[in-house]
Design an enzyme around this catalytic site. Sequence first.
Site, PDB file in Angstrom:
ATOM      1  CD  GLU A 147     -12.516 -10.021  -7.373  1.00  0.00           C
ATOM      2  OE1 GLU A 147     -11.285  -9.845  -7.317  1.00  0.00           O
ATOM      3  OE2 GLU A 147     -13.332  -9.093  -7.394  1.00  0.00           O
TER       4      GLU A 147
ATOM      5  CE  LYS B  50       1.444   0.135  -6.595  1.00  0.00           C
ATOM      6  NZ  LYS B  50       0.250  -0.669  -6.298  1.00  0.00           N
TER       7      LYS B  50
ATOM      8  CD  GLU C 152      -2.381   1.242  -4.311  1.00  0.00           C
ATOM      9  OE1 GLU C 152      -3.063   0.694  -5.184  1.00  0.00           O
ATOM     10  OE2 GLU C 152      -1.278   0.787  -3.931  1.00  0.00           O
TER      11      GLU C 152
ATOM     12  CD  GLU D 198     -10.077   4.172  -0.624  1.00  0.00           C
ATOM     13  OE1 GLU D 198     -10.007   5.336  -0.176  1.00  0.00           O
ATOM     14  OE2 GLU D 198     -10.208   3.926  -1.834  1.00  0.00           O
TER      15      GLU D 198
HETATM   16 FE1  HC0 Z   1       3.860  -2.818  -9.505  1.00  0.00          FE
HETATM   17 FE2  HC0 Z   1       2.374  -4.179  -8.052  1.00  0.00          FE
HETATM   18  S1  HC0 Z   1       3.449  -4.998  -9.864  1.00  0.00           S
HETATM   19  S2  HC0 Z   1       1.636  -2.373  -9.241  1.00  0.00           S
HETATM   20  O1  HC0 Z   1       3.578  -2.635 -11.245  1.00  0.00           O
HETATM   21  O2  HC0 Z   1       0.051  -5.704  -8.742  1.00  0.00           O
HETATM   22  O3  HC0 Z   1       4.279  -0.074  -8.508  1.00  0.00           O
HETATM   23  O4  HC0 Z   1       6.757  -3.514  -9.409  1.00  0.00           O
HETATM   24  O5  HC0 Z   1       4.457  -3.155  -6.606  1.00  0.00           O
HETATM   25  O6  HC0 Z   1       1.142  -3.101  -5.486  1.00  0.00           O
HETATM   26  O7  HC0 Z   1       3.348  -6.511  -6.569  1.00  0.00           O
HETATM   27  C1  HC0 Z   1       4.229  -1.081  -8.982  1.00  0.00           C
HETATM   28  C2  HC0 Z   1       5.693  -3.170  -9.509  1.00  0.00           C
HETATM   29  C3  HC0 Z   1       3.896  -3.285  -7.595  1.00  0.00           C
HETATM   30  C4  HC0 Z   1       1.582  -3.564  -6.443  1.00  0.00           C
HETATM   31  C5  HC0 Z   1       2.970  -5.634  -7.075  1.00  0.00           C
HETATM   32  C6  HC0 Z   1       0.884  -5.081  -8.434  1.00  0.00           C
END
Ligand code: HC0
Length: 580
Positions: free
Chosen positions: A286, A368, A371, A376
């Site tokens: 992208e 998370k 999320e 969606e």
């Molecule tokens: Fe992270 Fe990720 S790096 S946000 O900081 O991009 O929570 O460890 O898992 O999804 O891979 C957090 C950490 C993750 C995601 C990854 C990203």
Amino acid sequence: METIKLTIDNKQVEVAKGTNLVEAAASAGIRIPTLCYMNLHDLGYENKPGACRICVVEVEGRKNLAPACKTVCTEGMVVRTHTPRVVNARRTVMELILSNHPNDCLTCTKNGHCELQRTAQDLGIREIKYRGETTKYQKDMSVSIVRDMDKCIMCRRCETACNEIQSVGVLSAVNRGFPAVVSTAFNDPIQTTNCINCGQCVAVCPTGALSENSNIADVLRAIADPSKTVVVQTAPAVRVGLGQDFGFSGRSVTGKMVTALRRLGFDYVFDTDFAADLTIMEEGTELLGRLNAAIGGDKGVKLPLMTSCCPGWVSFMEKHFPELADNLSTAKSPQQMFGAIAKNYFAQKLGIDRKDLVVVSVMPCVAKKAEAARPEFSRDGDPDVNISITTRELAHMIRFANMDFALLEEDDFDRPLGESTGAGVIFGATGGVIEAAVRTAYEVQTKKPLDRIDFTELRGMEGVRSATVDFDGTPVRIGIAHGLANARQLIREVVNGTSPYHAIEIMACPGGCIGGGGQPYHRGDIRLLQERTESLYAEDAHKPLRKSHENPYIQSLYRDFLGEPCGHLSHELLHTRYYN
Ligand code: HC0
Ligand code: SF4
């Protein structure tokens, strides 16, 4: 550097001018107790301590005891940190704090990790001397965090985290006198505010007033259900945080973590790092698409491309800067890409319905959880990621299952969704996502192998950084920020149309995910954050493959299933758009 010499507990100490007594004592190996102070200076933030008064010390020549966190060292100062007068004063302060605390330590979520509990123990408090009235606030929760304001001791650390580090400004002192607590405006439910679920308030709370909304019971229920196949994915930063509870602070415990997850009963132990490699394939493509369009004269193309994998940042953008939605990468986060691939590819490979596959994620993050719950990211009511737990919750599950973590053997992730390159590993540190993207985008764009893999100019702990990477004659300008107050600098330029960058990485938490709101408590300790970061880079350096496009399992996923990066199926499964 101008220095100051003083004496603390009969020890000569020399510190930089401007240092306070808590820090000066710490540099001499003397830990002055405090419930409100945090050393955020190295992270570039100022703290407003002086709330708890536990850190009082005697300063020769002064009549009154001095709060160490608010007292700046002066030349020739003589300080005593544990005289009977000091200890008595601390005990009285503690007894007053405990007089209206619920004192339900045995059943409290913070039991064993509570700084109030530990300080009371260190001071030798053996009875609740003054049993006063307690407040009766209703517990409040969002999908990510739980607030139990009866346990608030008004240390104001959460306020600092929310206002200074994140510049979100949801938390501040409300009420006066006895019912005074740190809360939301008008005590509104947190879910109805501008809270972005980053969990930094939880990460610094010294008591059980703020904690994550635990999903341990949901995981145990799924594992115990014979009709379900349960897979787990572990985020990059979890492996360098988890060990803190078991004597491996700051070190990588990947192999032991895998063994622990198998023993907990997960059917497949996979790695979010695999999906991080996949994210790079999509987001890198992208980025090149937008860059090449701009080079080709397309004036409408949205640059800089801003990373979208940090849900705290995405939520911040949605709530405060919705006009930036088109700058965000449409690539889903690795957590969600993993979920989409598990439910739409792996379930098919196993010959089971996606509803019978339960995807659990272990994340250093409480955002998370929010999320994973976004509508969606579900199909017909079945979420791609069913349950998200934090590193702290996993540590709890390991203790609960009676495992001696230090004695666990080391094991490898399952295949195919457990194989990753070093590029996937470094996602967990600030600057890591963009470094991983550069490693791949450079080779795809120039068709030449990189002559170096480590882009050290993209690493570091400064809150806002920038670097220019030469793509064989084309300069690609990159901006990086961690902590949303820092990120505002870069965001402002994008909003004003003056951003000099082609790509910007933003992570909400200090240090990136290694300092996430779901990690074992770090309380702004920059040394610990640096140790975790170094452990991730060391793991990357030891990986046989260090560029996402070289991951053989990613290559076969495209060959057998997805087709090409940013192709039709990728768009359907791995991309989204954030509007709110
Ligand atoms: Fe992270 Fe990720 S790096 S946000 O900081 O991009 O929570 O460890 O898992 O999804 O891979 C957090 C950490 C993750 C995601 C990854 C990203
Ligand atoms: Fe503020 Fe983050 Fe806590 Fe929400 S989770 S109240 S945004 S520090």
